[in-house]
Design a protein around this motif. Structure first.
Motif, PDB file in Angstrom:
ATOM      1  N   ASN A  35      -3.541  -0.530  20.440  1.00 25.52           N
ATOM      2  CA  ASN A  35      -2.717   0.618  20.818  1.00 25.52           C
ATOM      3  C   ASN A  35      -3.485   1.492  21.803  1.00 25.52           C
ATOM      4  O   ASN A  35      -4.396   2.219  21.425  1.00 25.52           O
ATOM      5  CB  ASN A  35      -2.333   1.430  19.578  1.00 25.52           C
ATOM      6  N   SER A  37      -1.565   3.447  23.866  1.00 21.94           N
ATOM      7  CA  SER A  37      -0.498   4.356  24.262  1.00 21.94           C
ATOM      8  C   SER A  37      -0.961   5.808  24.181  1.00 21.94           C
ATOM      9  O   SER A  37      -1.558   6.237  23.194  1.00 21.94           O
ATOM     10  CB  SER A  37       0.724   4.162  23.363  1.00 21.94           C
ATOM     11  N   GLN A  40       2.504   7.521  21.884  1.00 18.90           N
ATOM     12  CA  GLN A  40       2.987   7.080  20.583  1.00 18.90           C
ATOM     13  C   GLN A  40       1.886   7.259  19.542  1.00 18.90           C
ATOM     14  O   GLN A  40       0.869   6.576  19.591  1.00 18.90           O
ATOM     15  CB  GLN A  40       3.436   5.620  20.639  1.00 18.90           C
ATOM     16  N   GLN A  42       1.766   6.442  16.442  1.00 19.74           N
ATOM     17  CA  GLN A  42       1.599   5.240  15.625  1.00 19.74           C
ATOM     18  C   GLN A  42       2.693   4.245  15.972  1.00 19.74           C
ATOM     19  O   GLN A  42       3.795   4.624  16.363  1.00 19.74           O
ATOM     20  CB  GLN A  42       1.635   5.569  14.129  1.00 19.74           C
ATOM     21  N   ILE A  43       2.351   2.969  15.846  1.00 23.76           N
ATOM     22  CA  ILE A  43       3.268   1.900  16.238  1.00 23.76           C
ATOM     23  C   ILE A  43       3.311   0.853  15.130  1.00 23.76           C
ATOM     24  O   ILE A  43       2.266   0.383  14.668  1.00 23.76           O
ATOM     25  CB  ILE A  43       2.825   1.247  17.566  1.00 23.76           C
ATOM     26  N   ASP A  44       4.518   0.494  14.712  1.00 23.18           N
ATOM     27  CA  ASP A  44       4.724  -0.591  13.752  1.00 23.18           C
ATOM     28  C   ASP A  44       4.973  -1.885  14.521  1.00 23.18           C
ATOM     29  O   ASP A  44       5.777  -1.912  15.454  1.00 23.18           O
ATOM     30  CB  ASP A  44       5.924  -0.301  12.850  1.00 23.18           C
ATOM     31  N   GLN A  55       1.910   1.233  11.420  1.00 25.05           N
ATOM     32  CA  GLN A  55       1.246   2.464  11.838  1.00 25.05           C
ATOM     33  C   GLN A  55      -0.099   2.207  12.530  1.00 25.05           C
ATOM     34  O   GLN A  55      -1.135   2.735  12.133  1.00 25.05           O
ATOM     35  CB  GLN A  55       1.065   3.393  10.627  1.00 25.05           C
ATOM     36  N   THR A  57      -2.588   3.076  15.114  1.00 26.45           N
ATOM     37  CA  THR A  57      -2.855   4.321  15.814  1.00 26.45           C
ATOM     38  C   THR A  57      -3.773   4.097  17.012  1.00 26.45           C
ATOM     39  O   THR A  57      -4.483   3.106  17.107  1.00 26.45           O
ATOM     40  CB  THR A  57      -3.497   5.344  14.858  1.00 26.45           C
ATOM     41  N   ASN A  78       8.437   2.940  16.123  1.00 22.32           N
ATOM     42  CA  ASN A  78       7.829   4.129  15.528  1.00 22.32           C
ATOM     43  C   ASN A  78       8.809   4.634  14.483  1.00 22.32           C
ATOM     44  O   ASN A  78       9.765   5.337  14.801  1.00 22.32           O
ATOM     45  CB  ASN A  78       7.548   5.194  16.590  1.00 22.32           C
ATOM     46  N   ASP A  81      12.702   4.313  15.182  1.00 26.68           N
ATOM     47  CA  ASP A  81      12.941   4.157  16.616  1.00 26.68           C
ATOM     48  C   ASP A  81      12.308   2.872  17.138  1.00 26.68           C
ATOM     49  O   ASP A  81      11.091   2.675  17.019  1.00 26.68           O
ATOM     50  CB  ASP A  81      12.366   5.340  17.396  1.00 26.68           C
ATOM     51  N   LEU A  83      10.857   0.850  20.022  1.00 27.58           N
ATOM     52  CA  LEU A  83      10.234   1.144  21.308  1.00 27.58           C
ATOM     53  C   LEU A  83      10.377  -0.021  22.277  1.00 27.58           C
ATOM     54  O   LEU A  83      10.601   0.177  23.459  1.00 27.58           O
ATOM     55  CB  LEU A  83       8.755   1.481  21.106  1.00 27.58           C
TER      56      LEU A  83
END
Length: 225
Positions: A35, A37, A40, A42-44, A55, A57, A78, A81, A83
């Motif tokens: 990640n 980014s 963002q 946190q990203i799933d 999550q 990070t 996220n 949502d 992405l």
């Protein structure tokens, strides 16, 4: 779910060496997600609709996730949502690193590189350098320890076969700088990085110039084996 971006992820695989680490099983693909980014928190990570890692990070990585092949779709979210939801094509029995990056709050992107490790000489480690900081269009990686450029002119999101290749360097402890291309101007530092003989590492520029906190411009480190 809110779709913000859709991309097609197709990879051209370029062998780096006939001497490789032990490959994943023939019925799986190993993918390491990073990640980078700026927007963002946190990203799933999902593959084929199944949650693989929650999550993720900034600026962390997942380590290699062994995912059942074939992988037909990657989805990054996220919470509720979405992405990115992208068709994907990966080789079974192979390894990849996927970098998650953005330049605005409304579009997340994926960049994938093949992870194939040549066998270094005794006393050497493998190193490559990528640039995922949108603040620096091009950047050099300089070793203060050895007094030389390790990599020069690495462009933002440059993931061609040349950039994705690993290069052998003597094992040891390094103090490093990001430098403006072709100059002695240091824009970020990393001190005390230990490169262990026989190991493979990716260093990457991440963050942004002028940002305070953990997203300030810096050098990220991934050890692959």
């Amino acid at each position: 779910m809110r779709n913000l971006s859709h991309i097609l992820l197709i990879l051209l695989i370029v062998p780096l060496s006939c001497h490789k680490t032990v490959a994943p099983r023939a019925d799986t693909t190993d993918i390491l997600f990073v990640n980078t980014s700026l927007n963002q928190p946190q990203i799933d990570v999902y593959a084929n609709g199944v949650l693989q890692y929650p999550q993720l990070t900034f600026p962390d990585s997942t380590g290699y996730l062994s995912i059942d092949a074939p992988i037909n779709r990657l989805t990054l979210a996220n919470g509720a949502d979405t992405l990115i939801s992208s068709p994907a094509a990966f080789n079974p029995g192979a390894r990849y690193s996927i970098f998650l990056w953005d330049t605005s709050a409304t579009a997340l992107h994926l960049s994938a590189v093949s992870d194939s490790f040549p066998t270094p000489h005794a006393g050497y480690a493998l190193l490559r350098f990528l640039n995922f900081s949108p603040s620096v269009e091009s950047v050099d990686l300089y070793s203060v320890t050895s007094g030389q450029d390790l990599f020069t002119g690495r462009y933002f999101d440059q993931t061609d076969a040349f950039a994705a290749s690993f290069v052998s360097f003597p094992a040891g402890v390094y103090n490093l700088e990001l430098r403006s291309p072709g100059t002695i101007i240091s824009i970020a530092t990393l001190d005390g990085l230990t490169l262990v003989a026989g190991k493979a590492y990716t260093l990457f520029a991440r963050g942004r110039v002028g940002v305070v906190g953990d997203r300030t411009l810096g050098i990220g480190v991934i050890q692959h084996n």
